[in-house]
Design a protein around this motif. Sequence first.
Motif, short mmCIF file in Angstrom:
data_model
loop_
_atom_site.label_atom_id
_atom_site.label_comp_id
_atom_site.label_asym_id
_atom_site.label_seq_id
_atom_site.Cartn_x
_atom_site.Cartn_y
_atom_site.Cartn_z
N GLU A 280 0.84 -1.20 0.00
CA GLU A 280 0.00 0.00 0.00
C GLU A 280 0.88 1.25 0.00
O GLU A 280 2.00 1.22 0.51
N THR A 283 0.92 3.59 5.01
CA THR A 283 0.68 2.63 6.09
C THR A 283 0.47 3.40 7.38
O THR A 283 1.28 4.27 7.72
N HIS A 284 -0.63 3.09 8.08
CA HIS A 284 -0.85 3.70 9.39
C HIS A 284 -0.39 2.73 10.46
O HIS A 284 -0.82 1.57 10.45
N GLY A 319 -3.75 -4.00 3.54
CA GLY A 319 -3.62 -3.11 4.70
C GLY A 319 -2.72 -3.79 5.73
O GLY A 319 -3.17 -4.66 6.45
N ASP A 324 -4.03 0.48 10.49
CA ASP A 324 -4.74 0.66 9.20
C ASP A 324 -6.26 0.57 9.34
O ASP A 324 -6.99 1.31 8.70
N ARG A 347 -8.27 -0.83 1.34
CA ARG A 347 -7.39 -1.80 1.97
C ARG A 347 -8.03 -3.18 2.00
O ARG A 347 -9.23 -3.31 2.27
#
Length: 752
Positions: A280, A283-284, A319, A324, A347
């Motif tokens: 992705e 990215t969180h 994700g 995410d 995601r």
Amino acid sequence: MRISLRLIISLVVGVTLLSILFAVFQVKAEKRGLRKELENRAAIVGESLESKVAPLLDLRSRKRLQAVVTEFGDRDHLKGIAVFNKAGDSLVKTPGVADDLQGVLPHVIQSIATKASYASFTPLNGALTHIYILPLQNESEVLGALTIFHDASFITAETSRLWWNTFLRALAQAIFIVLVTLLIIRWSLMGPIARTAKWIREIRAGRKAERPGFDDEDLFQPLTQEVTRLAKSLEAARAAAEEEARLRENAEAHWTPERLRVHVRSKLGDRPFFVVSNREPYTHSYRGKTMEVTVPASGLVTAIEPILRTCKGTWLAHGSGDADRQTVDERDCLPVPPDEPQYTLKRVWLTKEEEEGYYFGFSNEGLWPLCHIAHTRPTFRAKDWELYQAVNQKFADALFQEMEGVEEPVVLVQDYHFALLPRLVKERVPGARVAIFWHIPWPNPEAFGICPWQRELLDGLLGADLVGFHVQSHCNNFLETVDRVIESRVNWERFTVERGGHLTQVRPFPISVACAETPEPASSPHASPYLDRAALLKEHGVEATYMGIGVERVDYTKGILERFHGLERFFERYPAYLGQFTFVQIGAPSRTHIKCYHDLLGEVEAEADRINWRFQSSQWKPILYLQRHHTHQEIQRYYKAADLCMVTSLHDGMNLVAKEYVAACEDDQGALILSRFTGASRELRDAVIVNPYDTEQLADAIHFALTMDPAERSARMHRMRQIVKNFNIYRWAADLVTDLCEIRLDTHVEVG
Ligand code: G6P
């Protein structure tokens, strides 16, 4: 800056109305109080007099009665007293009330008749008067009535005084509040607004302007944030417009985001655009309790992100961040880039088992080494294959959810993680135009034959209308593999494969980078590469005159160890550079869940330590190994400061670090040492081309790059920059989309 009259009037009117409202309540309460007080007073006088007056009502006592009444009659606000007999005739009265008796007579008679007291405020002869009538009686009968008159006109006077005071107070308050408000506006708002306006004006005029500082940063943060974004967009739009104009002026035909946008729209029309990849673009993840966004170290992301920003659309990807799920909506979508949304990221969630089998296992322990042939044996497990198929289906389902109701979507599938996806999509949505781009090399048929599921992979890929590789030789290898392995008709002239009534076009599309045209503004901290080089190295406690750079995910295909050996040999053969030249190696840990990647991290670090130990001094070391993920901006700083960049991949589809470095060398200074086993070496022929396995050659190449005649160095870099500019990522995307849109889906099968 003037404060508007309307604002002042509104303030005054508002404050005054509020004051009047309070005053009305206050005056009413005051008036009520005064009346009550007067009533009480009349009642007290009445009670005191009653017992004294009642026995004196007979004719003989008239004088005494008059004396009692006269004595009481001299009190505050007491206008007078009168006593009536039971027939309603006045017996005695004080002088002040002689004219008022007529007016109260009916109430006196009624009070005597009903034996009840009576009280009221009544205007008598033009003056407001409080009258209190008390029937006088013995045990058996009513004898007469006592009437007490109080002058109540002072209440009206008191009320008027109150009104006047209130008016003055309201006026003073209004003036005070308006003044204070104006001062607050002037100090706290107008100053910052004026500074913000000046800032926007500077930006609008195209001048570089620093964001002003504010005393109350929190208050202005939303505004400054938006203006900063606006400024960025404006700068970008202006740069794009200038670039377009410049290109037109020079009759050049470089591809820019604007040109791609127009081109893609003209090709795609209203057809929605989808990209599918494993990695992705954002990215969180949680660092402690705070959530942060990172852009992963990935050639694919570097290439595809500018296209999505330009052409909008939807990007489906795994994700993988631990935060995410917290940032998506009910369709698992979110707008990105997070601070300036331009397209949608959807995601797709994978279980640990799926990630293990499909990503780490089949994709990266199987296909990755299979295609790279870099002396690491591919491992193929049946379980991984099952999960690879399942995840391809999962992504297909997610895509179908987004494509629902769309008849002719355009789908760009990315890379070796999704070899089966093109067929899955075409079977379900025949009207879709599907391309897959294979970002890694395609080996010869013998090498590919190691894969137990080569037929299924080829069949999946041939579901696409277009299959793209970086270079022609990968296309050739692919067609040879298809020719040997599955039933199909390969047309070597047109580079097409016909299988089961469907035609697939195979073509090279050398991927690239954005290559920004506009140099960074002079105020940028990276304006002087030389100053910044010293500063950069100093941040790591190193002093050196020359600097080299290498940027990689720590991957065995990248030839990092070979590079270190070349560096070691360079210092052996050219000891004059000891203490003078430092090589900065940025190594982003990658796929560390796989044992050989995990081991490689340790090996690279140990090798850097060994070489450093051999040559280093107190202020200097030959290799500065920075093992962590770096942002794009951080890496740019190193690129710009470096004298040379080394890309020594053992095998690489393209290698975008080489192109990123060239794109960053805006002053045409810098030299690129490039492995001949990269796709990039076919285009960047002015690089110092090396065989990374040849340690002596690497040492020589470093020396050559450092001692190259400045004119030649600049000429080489200039030519490479022209190539990267001419064949940038926008052109790559335009070529891919053009080819995909020009394929005729209805007449796929060739005749003859
Ligand atoms: C190579 C592949 C890309 C991939 C990248 C990063 O460049 O061609 O498709 O994105 O490696 O690999 P990763 O496994 O971290 O996504």
